[in-house]
Motif scaffolding. Structure first.
Motif, PDB file in Angstrom:
ATOM      1  N   LYS A  29      65.977 -12.914   9.216  1.00  0.00           N
ATOM      2  CA  LYS A  29      65.385 -14.504   9.331  1.00  0.00           C
ATOM      3  C   LYS A  29      66.313 -14.988  10.409  1.00  0.00           C
ATOM      4  O   LYS A  29      68.108 -14.310   9.710  1.00  0.00           O
ATOM      5  CB  LYS A  29      64.708 -15.740   8.863  1.00  0.00           C
ATOM      6  N   ILE A  30      66.701 -15.768  11.389  1.00  0.00           N
ATOM      7  CA  ILE A  30      67.694 -16.263  11.448  1.00  0.00           C
ATOM      8  C   ILE A  30      68.498 -17.347  10.840  1.00  0.00           C
ATOM      9  O   ILE A  30      70.342 -17.307  10.889  1.00  0.00           O
ATOM     10  CB  ILE A  30      66.906 -17.508  12.937  1.00  0.00           C
ATOM     11  N   SER A  31      68.279 -17.407   9.576  1.00  0.00           N
ATOM     12  CA  SER A  31      68.831 -18.588   9.133  1.00  0.00           C
ATOM     13  C   SER A  31      69.766 -17.431   7.722  1.00  0.00           C
ATOM     14  O   SER A  31      71.004 -17.463   7.688  1.00  0.00           O
ATOM     15  CB  SER A  31      67.942 -19.276   7.727  1.00  0.00           C
ATOM     16  N   ASP A  32      68.892 -16.007   7.937  1.00  0.00           N
ATOM     17  CA  ASP A  32      69.889 -14.993   7.342  1.00  0.00           C
ATOM     18  C   ASP A  32      71.162 -14.465   8.101  1.00  0.00           C
ATOM     19  O   ASP A  32      72.171 -14.445   7.080  1.00  0.00           O
ATOM     20  CB  ASP A  32      68.794 -13.751   6.931  1.00  0.00           C
ATOM     21  N   LYS A  47      78.484 -16.931   8.312  1.00  0.00           N
ATOM     22  CA  LYS A  47      79.482 -17.542   8.064  1.00  0.00           C
ATOM     23  C   LYS A  47      79.830 -16.786   6.491  1.00  0.00           C
ATOM     24  O   LYS A  47      81.230 -17.623   6.541  1.00  0.00           O
ATOM     25  CB  LYS A  47      78.340 -18.705   6.911  1.00  0.00           C
ATOM     26  N   ASP A  48      79.789 -15.809   5.523  1.00  0.00           N
ATOM     27  CA  ASP A  48      79.948 -15.035   5.140  1.00  0.00           C
ATOM     28  C   ASP A  48      81.326 -14.186   5.570  1.00  0.00           C
ATOM     29  O   ASP A  48      82.077 -13.711   5.278  1.00  0.00           O
ATOM     30  CB  ASP A  48      79.038 -14.436   3.805  1.00  0.00           C
ATOM     31  N   GLY A  77      76.758 -25.513  15.680  1.00  0.00           N
ATOM     32  CA  GLY A  77      76.680 -26.321  15.179  1.00  0.00           C
ATOM     33  C   GLY A  77      75.512 -26.521  15.234  1.00  0.00           C
ATOM     34  O   GLY A  77      74.313 -27.423  15.160  1.00  0.00           O
ATOM     35  N   ILE A  78      74.402 -25.139  16.306  1.00  0.00           N
ATOM     36  CA  ILE A  78      72.758 -25.220  16.654  1.00  0.00           C
ATOM     37  C   ILE A  78      71.871 -24.791  14.266  1.00  0.00           C
ATOM     38  O   ILE A  78      72.713 -22.992  14.456  1.00  0.00           O
ATOM     39  CB  ILE A  78      72.543 -24.564  17.096  1.00  0.00           C
ATOM     40  N   THR A  79      70.858 -25.175  14.211  1.00  0.00           N
ATOM     41  CA  THR A  79      70.919 -24.367  13.264  1.00  0.00           C
ATOM     42  C   THR A  79      69.407 -23.680  13.487  1.00  0.00           C
ATOM     43  O   THR A  79      69.547 -23.388  14.910  1.00  0.00           O
ATOM     44  CB  THR A  79      70.381 -25.879  12.404  1.00  0.00           C
ATOM     45  N   ALA A  80      68.930 -22.932  12.498  1.00  0.00           N
ATOM     46  CA  ALA A  80      67.995 -21.233  12.647  1.00  0.00           C
ATOM     47  C   ALA A  80      67.351 -22.665  12.982  1.00  0.00           C
ATOM     48  O   ALA A  80      66.425 -22.225  13.881  1.00  0.00           O
ATOM     49  CB  ALA A  80      68.359 -20.781  11.514  1.00  0.00           C
ATOM     50  N   ASP A  81      66.985 -23.830  12.368  1.00  0.00           N
ATOM     51  CA  ASP A  81      65.607 -24.732  13.258  1.00  0.00           C
ATOM     52  C   ASP A  81      65.671 -25.609  14.674  1.00  0.00           C
ATOM     53  O   ASP A  81      64.484 -25.010  14.907  1.00  0.00           O
ATOM     54  CB  ASP A  81      65.328 -25.615  11.677  1.00  0.00           C
ATOM     55  N   GLU A  82      66.898 -25.334  14.712  1.00  0.00           N
ATOM     56  CA  GLU A  82      66.819 -26.078  16.045  1.00  0.00           C
ATOM     57  C   GLU A  82      66.580 -24.925  17.379  1.00  0.00           C
ATOM     58  O   GLU A  82      66.050 -25.281  17.985  1.00  0.00           O
ATOM     59  CB  GLU A  82      67.837 -26.443  16.667  1.00  0.00           C
ATOM     60  N   ILE A  83      67.371 -23.797  17.042  1.00  0.00           N
ATOM     61  CA  ILE A  83      66.535 -22.179  17.791  1.00  0.00           C
ATOM     62  C   ILE A  83      65.239 -21.826  17.443  1.00  0.00           C
ATOM     63  O   ILE A  83      64.660 -21.718  18.728  1.00  0.00           O
ATOM     64  CB  ILE A  83      68.192 -21.608  17.314  1.00  0.00           C
ATOM     65  N   SER A  84      65.308 -22.299  16.490  1.00  0.00           N
ATOM     66  CA  SER A  84      63.502 -21.514  16.421  1.00  0.00           C
ATOM     67  C   SER A  84      62.631 -22.206  16.842  1.00  0.00           C
ATOM     68  O   SER A  84      62.129 -21.749  17.581  1.00  0.00           O
ATOM     69  CB  SER A  84      63.253 -21.523  14.522  1.00  0.00           C
ATOM     70  N   SER A  85      62.468 -23.368  16.908  1.00  0.00           N
ATOM     71  CA  SER A  85      62.476 -24.806  17.249  1.00  0.00           C
ATOM     72  C   SER A  85      62.593 -24.251  18.948  1.00  0.00           C
ATOM     73  O   SER A  85      61.174 -24.336  19.825  1.00  0.00           O
ATOM     74  CB  SER A  85      62.119 -25.817  17.353  1.00  0.00           C
TER      75      SER A  85
END
Length: 120
Positions: free
Chosen positions: A5-8, A14-15, A87-95
């Motif tokens: 997933k994008i969040s992953d 980040k890691d 600062g673009i989140t997974a939710d933002e890019i997914s939407s």
């Protein structure tokens, strides 16, 4: 089968950043453009494989396919680094992706490109 997933991907970047934060540029917007440029460089490496090895080699030759996938992964890593710096989140890019897909599903590409090039 792995399906990420994008969040992953963002968390993995980040890691990686945390591991190298003493030598890498900060997660700040002013560095975002650099990561877009590096992403473009990686796209160039993908293009180089296509030019040197050919399209079919990516499909049929395991080593070429592996190299191509690695370069495409580099593209995704720099893409995610860019998202992090802005600062673009997974939710933002997914939407945004879903909205753009819906818009594209309603587009008439033949008509758009025909009129675009007739104006020249």
């Amino acid at each position: 089968m792995n399906d990420i997933k994008i969040s992953d991907m963002l968390n993995m970047q980040k890691d990686l950043y945390e591991l190298h934060k003493d030598t890498w540029s900060p997660l700040e917007a002013k560095y975002g453009r650099n990561f877009i440029l590096w992403m473009m460089e990686e796209i160039g490496e993908c293009i180089s494989i296509i030019k040197k090895k050919g399209d079919l080699a990516i499909i049929e030759d395991e080593n070429v396919r592996k190299a191509f996938c690695e370069e495409m992964s580099d593209v995704l890593m720099y893409f995610n680094d860019t998202l992090l710096r802005y600062g673009i989140t997974a939710d933002e890019i997914s939407s945004s992706y879903i909205d753009k897909h819906k818009k594209n599903m309603k587009r008439n590409y033949v008509k758009e490109y025909k009129s675009k090039y007739e104006d020249r």
